[in-house]
Design a protein around this motif. Structure first.
Motif, PDB file in Angstrom:
ATOM      1  N   UNK C  64       0.831  -1.203   0.000  1.00 11.75           N
ATOM      2  CA  UNK C  64       0.000   0.000   0.000  1.00 11.75           C
ATOM      3  C   UNK C  64       0.863   1.250   0.000  1.00 11.75           C
ATOM      4  N   UNK C  65       0.539   2.173  -0.884  1.00  9.09           N
ATOM      5  CA  UNK C  65       1.198   3.486  -0.856  1.00  9.09           C
ATOM      6  C   UNK C  65       0.676   4.214   0.380  1.00  9.09           C
ATOM      7  N   UNK C  66       1.360   5.290   0.795  1.00 12.39           N
ATOM      8  CA  UNK C  66       0.916   6.007   1.999  1.00 12.39           C
ATOM      9  C   UNK C  66      -0.499   6.578   1.890  1.00 12.39           C
ATOM     10  N   UNK C  68      -2.990   5.002  -0.150  1.00 12.66           N
ATOM     11  CA  UNK C  68      -3.711   3.995  -0.953  1.00 12.66           C
ATOM     12  C   UNK C  68      -5.222   4.079  -0.791  1.00 12.66           C
ATOM     13  N   UNK C 217      -1.754  11.432   3.731  1.00 11.59           N
ATOM     14  CA  UNK C 217      -1.142  10.315   4.464  1.00 11.59           C
ATOM     15  C   UNK C 217      -1.642  10.273   5.903  1.00 11.59           C
ATOM     16  N   UNK C 220      -5.004   8.765   5.870  1.00 12.64           N
ATOM     17  CA  UNK C 220      -4.883   7.314   5.696  1.00 12.64           C
ATOM     18  C   UNK C 220      -4.719   6.605   7.048  1.00 12.64           C
TER      19      UNK C 220
END
Lengths: 352, 352, 352, 352
Positions: C64-66, C68, C217, C220
């Motif tokens: 997962x990207x920061x 996602x 982020x 997230x």
């Protein structure tokens, strides 16, 4: 774009190349930075594509990045710039000092003698002042230049003064040993273009809102026109912090040294805007590897017509210089005195 | 300093006052902003103190703050600037559109026709381009100016183009209806001084690193020299955010309106640097009270030689304009079409 | 990392997966954003590598990207957040208004009635105040929460209040309809983690020194723990400009809409810090596509114990709301009144 | 507000004063900074006005500025903070070194031995890591603390580690010699309040978007609660420049020294974010008058789980330290070795 001619290219071939490129819309200038015959081809109005085959004696056409010539890789050993008998970019930590503005011959001469005695190598002083307010003192202009020249005669100190428009370059270059581009003019491209074609060194201050990359690209404007005698000067950037006038970006010193071969100085006066913080900034500049510094000194700081809060008295400047010398020794740099430093007045010009 | 002469001061008295002030080192200019005979006294080289008694017919010497003439209090009703048949600072939300650079007559004419059809009032296009890199296209210069004039002839759109140095002012003023000072030149004081003495309106962009106060002080340079036809343009400031090219300081619109009587436009193209964000910026500009906007439109955006990422297609521009109209109505502003807007081509000049 | 289980994965398989991941050092949380059984695996202390084969019923392990889960692509239709009977992220331009600090029941109730009458949907008011000075009023804490609840009873307005530490989350969540994370706490990760596990919506203000990417982020952190009821709030960033308290980054509205599915509001009070500039900011927010706004209103602005300069009077707020309605109509947004808006007082709770 | 009691005030009077103030809504704490019995009165929930006459034995009620206790004037001779056998704020230039994150006992011990050999005085290492992404390694938490304690046993180096929430203060204080508040938590007021009440020194990093004034006000939160063992750490601020991770505000060193009596260190690792620029930053820090520095060193930099680009190898760190020593001598500072520095391993705890 850079045009590399064969080492044995004839003068005729070079002349033909330049004529051809001009017809395609380029100005060409011999690039002083290489031993080989390399020319910059600088687009003017509607420059057309160039083909290498069309140029006799041409070794290569090299697409140039915005910082091609000023990059460290281009001259790994670094550039040294000679001004008024001193070399910037060598072992010497070169100190430029003097008033913000040239106000009178007396003010300038007294200040010059005091900074010379304390160890300054070059005299600064503004004759053309870029002022936020149109109602403020705008500098003594030509009279100021004449005073600077007179004080050079009497102290032997080379002089650095600002030029604020391309139309003044010729006149300022007549008087100054080094021409300064102020922070507000870092991207004054007509001015930079003019400075690329003179035979005098240039001190290019960083714009308060400009990145390192933009700064080096601005220096390239000068170097690409044949003048590689450029010294960069970090003078603080604009940030949210208001306690200081600007924020001294001290990391720029090492960053510029890794990115470029041009020398870099630091101006802790403009960077901090507060007398009490200049010494600390000067020490940081020296320790971080700067090739010199510019500071504002006024024989009577509280009478200064501009930038009063950051003007040092001669005594404060002397104390700062005394504090810098052991640091210079510690890191292997020299801080020599000017040959005439002990003279209280200099009847005639001193050749350094 | 401002010099207020008596209402009944004679031409001779005024002439004597100006001569006297010149002898003391001041340039004097009639200030167009007042009905009364008020003159600005602008220091040149070593300006000397002035005494009111020494000037016959003088009512008062008024010390001037750096923004004295541009302050809202000086002209509470606001300034209106007429350019190419349209008025900036009134009810109309004035739209300036066109390519970043003038590239060719075709490109310019096609773009002009498309933006005129969509509702633009004025055409922008750069003939002199201040470019970060010396190797980039620097504009078509005089040829570009000629194309702009030609397209004005054929579309009736007034033209706005940038001038990057004082030495070009006379030439650019010959062709343009309004001269633009770019962000990098906001504090190019020799340029501002020159622009204060021409009879053409000026669009003064905010420097990316400059405060509102510095911006207004720069406008004062122009207004104090007799030219009050100045429009400010917010185009984004430099911040730590990197998703956008700059940060659109939308609050500057209301702030300038409370601080100054000069009109203010917004340039959402440079402020965001991204096509996808321009519409939002344009709507914010209109809703926040801006007197107009400048946007970059290119008939073939992906072929643009400069600022490609922020160039709108004619279709996108048209869509944005359609979206703005109901907002304009909602807040009591007009967005009229140019008289010739429905013509696909204009055989001869249209007088607006 | 995200763990996608097979659609037909059994409760036992899911239990085993979670137990296995815990043993490897991960916290797992069901991600509410997907219909499929997707779990976030969030590293705690020394998390070890995970193998998909070791997990029965696992369809995929997805790095997962920061950002996602908060990315627009993850939920293209956008997220709607329900608070106190109103939906943020739909057609309604949701208005949150109220005092900076809860000071007394009277102050709060009077303010609430006035903002409800003018069209506000939700009431804001700080019970826990993060103050620059330790000697300043720090908020009424629990007593403030109780007053907020009391005023909700009597006005029907849902309440939004700030929580400044993880230890207060449970208590604040008992009283508030939506919990606000202030700018200074945008990267208070223990706080964000806690908020990811409650069943109440969160208003996440942007840090004054934080990029869009850092902001998303931070969101997230909350969404990855199972709480997708997050609304972002732009409240100005810190720049060199000092005329305004912060710089309203209006482009953030469109930028967030293209980057994320989360709704975004704007706080023109903190962004400008000046009463006179709030209306312009509010209009810009609405026009630029924001899903709502938060403004500070105080029944007696000059008696406000905090943020006095940016507190609107009820009359000023009413005038601003009246000016916004036609703009809302023009862009296809609604600005409904609260069901009880015409009541001068509400004897019992109103269910909306 | 500060409450100055008479020098001869009895314990009963002090107890009564505290009880009285509590009843009015204040927390009171003995201020360690004065010899006289001075108490801070810190508002909680609805603090009421206090009258001096109502307090027996009270000499004065002193309104306190946000930085009253940390101001230089309050303790002109400066504060010295003792940590792990070394004193920060005296002649010694105190060097804190170690990995960004504690990853394993081996990594930590090897790094500790290498930095001790090179001359570091204290070991840093993060057990709780505030990470931009929720999917990144968040630190080893308690296991990390235990490793730090174990390495202290074996090297004699005092340890500094970050605490990211008030709920962890007690646990971290059990293990650490000094608790670090990271840049993101500079205004995490519940955390600061907790740290004001522990008996351990605090390293307070400057927020990347915070002014000097806000920084000192944050320190006041701690000092006003009785803990004057606070060291400030400049670690770069957020600006438009992107070549460096942050911009090292080197002028903050001298500025803090003139504004406050608290010691200040510099963290050139976070300030620059680039290995190649750390040495220059370290030299600038020392020369500008900083009381010490914090740098990130990893025994195998390229395997670092966090902040890889700014991690120094032990060899690079050693080289930097060697370069600093002559500068320290030049400015009259000492850089002593840790008593155990020549031991390749330390079988048992070394008492320093």
């Amino acid at each position: 774009m850079l045009v590399r001619m064969n080492a044995e290219a004839t003068a005729d071939q070079i002349g033909a190349m330049r004529k051809h490129l001009r017809s395609l819309g380029y100005e060409t200038r011999r690039v002083s930075i290489f031993d080989e015959p390399v020319y910059s081809a600088l687009p003017e109005d509607d420059a057309q594509p160039v083909k290498v085959d069309a140029i006799e004696g041409c070794a290569a056409l090299i697409p140039a990045s915005p910082t091609a010539l000023v990059s460290r890789a281009t001259r790994p050993q670094g550039t040294r710039v000679r001004v008024g008998g001193v070399e910037i970019g060598g072992d010497e930590f070169v100190v430029v000092a003097g008033p913000c503005s040239v106000e009178s011959l007396d003010q300038l001469l007294e200040t010059a003698l005091s900074v010379r005695a304390a160890g300054a190598h070059l005299l600064r002083g503004g004759a053309y002042k870029p002022r936020t307010s149109t109602y403020s003192f705008q500098g003594l202009a030509k009279k100021g230049l004449q005073m600077l020249a007179e004080v050079r005669e009497r102290t032997g100190l080379g002089i650095i003064t600002e030029v604020i428009g391309p139309e003044d370059v010729a006149l300022v270059a007549e008087y100054a040993d080094m021409l300064q581009v102020g922070a507000r003019n870092m991207q004054n491209f007509p001015l930079l273009k003019k400075l690329g074609k003179i035979g005098k060194p240039v001190l290019l201050k960083r714009g308060a809102g400009n990145t390192l990359d933009e700064w080096l690209s601005a220096a390239e404007y000068i170097v690409a026109r044949g003048n590689d005698q450029v010294v960069l000067c970090e003078r603080g950037i604009r940030t949210f912090e208001t306690y200081t006038r600007n924020t001294l970006d001290i990391s720029a010193v090492a960053a510029i040294h890794e990115l470029s071969h041009l020398p870099i100085m630091v101006d802790p006066s403009h960077a901090t805007g507060k007398r009490s913080l200049i010494e600390s900034g000067a020490r940081a500049a020296l320790a971080s590897g700067a090739d010199g510094m510019c500071v504002e000194v006024h024989v009577r700081p509280d009478e200064s017509v501009s930038d009063r809060d950051q003007a040092l008295s001669p005594e404060a400047f002397d104390r700062i210089m005394k504090g810098l010398r052991p640091i210079a020794s510690a890191i292997g740099r020299t801080m020599s005195h000017h040959p005439a430093w002990e003279l209280s007045a200099t009847p005639a010009a001193v050749t350094v």
